[in-house]
Enzyme design. Structure first.
Site, short mmCIF file in Angstrom:
data_model
loop_
_atom_site.label_atom_id
_atom_site.label_comp_id
_atom_site.label_asym_id
_atom_site.label_seq_id
_atom_site.Cartn_x
_atom_site.Cartn_y
_atom_site.Cartn_z
N GLN A 89 0.81 -1.22 0.00
CA GLN A 89 0.00 0.00 0.00
C GLN A 89 0.85 1.27 0.00
O GLN A 89 0.31 2.37 -0.15
CB GLN A 89 -0.93 0.00 1.21
CG GLN A 89 -1.94 -1.13 1.24
CD GLN A 89 -3.01 -1.01 0.17
OE1 GLN A 89 -3.28 0.08 -0.34
NE2 GLN A 89 -3.65 -2.12 -0.16
N CYS B 48 -9.26 -9.37 0.63
CA CYS B 48 -8.80 -10.75 0.80
C CYS B 48 -9.56 -11.48 1.89
O CYS B 48 -9.58 -12.71 1.93
CB CYS B 48 -7.31 -10.77 1.11
SG CYS B 48 -6.30 -10.04 -0.19
#
Length: 357
Positions: free
Chosen positions: A168, A304
Site C-alpha cells: 500500500q 482478501c
C-alpha cells in the site's frame, strides 16, 4: 459507477496498458518470445524484462535485487519461508493475512501490539530469539503509516531480518529504510494483476520455494514480458507522479472529512495514507448500505478477507468492539478519482445511512 476501493485494486494506467500491448503474444507481432530463450525474439523479450526490472527497482532502496513473482502474497511467502531462520517470527497485530497466516503456518508468532491509532508499538521488546520481523509500511484497511525504521532498529539488536509489506505504500511514499526484504504488487500502483516483486537486500540468502527452472534465480516459472512491462511502466509513472498524486489524495481527504462529518475515523488522523478513509457509524448495517448504494464501490475491510464473516482483526487490534468493527467501511480513492465523484458518493452513502435510522 463510482469506484472507491483503490486499496483492493487500481485501474490499469493507460501508460502501463500501452507498454504491455506489444508483448501480449499476437503471431503477427514477433514479440511473443520466451524471455529465457537465447534467440533473437527471446532476447527482445528479455530486454523488456530487464528494463521493467530497473523501473521497479527504482521504487526500492539501493543495494538489493528485484525478484518478479506472481503476486505480493507469493513474494511474502518467499521471504518468510525462504529465510529459513529457524527462530521466532514477530509480526505486528495489523499485518495482512499473507504475513500473519504464513507466520502462523510456521509456528506461533510473537505479536507486536498497536495503539488505538493503529500504529505499531516501538516500545514493545522483541523476544531475544526473534529471527524475522514482519511490519508493513502502510496498513491496507485503515491507512496508518508504520514505524518501519524504528522497528528495524529493534530487530537489528536481536539479530533479526526485517520483512516489509509495502503493497500500500509503494509509489506513494519513499521506500522503507531498514528492511531486508520488501514486497509490492503491480495492481496496487495502476499496473496489471498477476505480478508482484520481492526486493532482497544484498547479502540476504533465501531458499527457493518454487522449484524448476529457477528463471528468476530464486523463483521458477517463465516470466510474462507483458506483465513485467506493465509493472515497470506503472512504477515509473508512480515515481514521476508521486507528489502530484499525494496532493490529489490530500485534497480529496480534506473534503471527505467534511462530507462525512458525524462519522468516526478509524486510525490515525496524521500518520496515514490520505487516499484511505476507514470510518464507522453507530448502528450501521454495512451489508444493507452496500445493497442500497450498489453504484458506489467501497469495502467493509480487506478484499482478501471479505468473505470470512469475522470482524476485522485490524479494527479489533486498535480496540474496537466486534460491533463497532462491523459498522465500519473503507473508502479508497486514487489518481483517477474526481472531486465530483467523491461528493456524489458521499451524498448517496450519507442518505442511505440516515434512512437506516
Amino acid at each position: 459507477m463510482i469506484y472507491l476501493d483503490n486499496q483492493a485494486t487500481t485501474p490499469l494506467a493507460p501508460e502501463a496498458r500501452d507498454a504491455m500491448l506489444p508483448y501480449l503474444g499476437g503471431p503477427d507481432t514477433n514479440m511473443f518470445g520466451n524471455p529465457h530463450s537465447p534467440h533473437r525474439m527471446g532476447r527482445q523479450a528479455a530486454a523488456a524484462v530487464d528494463i521493467a526490472r530497473e523501473q521497479v527497482a527504482a521504487l526500492f532502496p539501493d543495494g538489493g535485487r528485484v525478484i518478479f513473482t506472481g503476486s505480493a502474497c507469493e513474494a511474502i511467502n518467499l521471504a518468510i519461508r525462504g529465510a529459513e531462520t529457524g527462530g521466532k517470527i514477530a509480526v505486528s497485530a495489523i499485518e495482512h493475512a499473507a504475513v500473519i497466516d504464513t507466520a502462523r503456518a510456521l509456528g506461533t508468532p510473537h505479536i507486536i501490539p498497536v495503539d488505538s491509532e493503529g500504529i505499531a508499538d516501538t516500545r514493545s521488546n522483541l523476544p531475544s530469539d526473534t529471527a524475522l520481523v514482519g511490519v508493513m509500511q502502510v496498513n491496507n484497511e485503515i491507512g496508518t503509516l508504520q514505524p518501519v525504521e524504528a522497528i528495524a532498529v529493534q530487530a537489528r539488536e536481536v539479530g533479526a531480518l526485517v520483512l516489509c509489506d509495502a503493497v500500500q505504500g509503494a509509489g506513494k511514499f519513499a521506500p522503507p529504510q531498514g528492511a531486508d526484504m520488501i514486497a509490492i504488487s503491480a495492481h496496487k500502483i495502476y499496473g496489471p494483476k498477476g505480478i508482484g516483486a520481492l526486493w532482497v537486500r544484498d547479502g540476504v540468502e533465501l531458499t527457493p520455494q518454487i522449484t524448476g527452472g529457477l528463471q528468476e534465480g530464486l523463483r521458477s516459472g517463465t516470466l510474462n514480458p507483458a506483465l513485467c512491462a506493465g509493472f515497470g511502466a506503472a512504477a515509473k509513472l508512480a515515481r514521476e507522479r508521486m507528489a502530484e498524486d499525494a496532493a490529489h489524495a490530500r485534497a480529496l481527504w480534506d473534503r471527505a472529512l467534511d462530507l462525512f462529518e458525524g462519522w468516526t475515523v478509524n486510525g490515525s488522523l496524521s500518520q496515514r495514507n490520505h487516499a484511505n478513509l476507514n470510518i464507522r457509524r453507530e448502528g450501521l448495517d454495512v451489508a444493507r448500505l452496500m445493497s442500497d448504494c450498489r453504484d458506489v464501490m467501497f469495502s467493509a475491510g480487506s478484499a482478501c478477507a471479505s468473505g470470512s464473516g469475522k470482524p476485522s482483526h485490524v479494527l479489533t487490534a486498535i480496540g474496537l468492539t466486534s460491533e463497532q468493527a462491523k459498522t465500519s467501511v473503507r473508502l479508497g480513492w486514487g489518481r483517477y478519482t474526481t472531486m465530483e465523484e467523491l461528493e456524489t458518493a458521499a451524498e448517496r452513502l450519507n442518505l442511505a445511512a440516515l434512512q437506516q435510522g
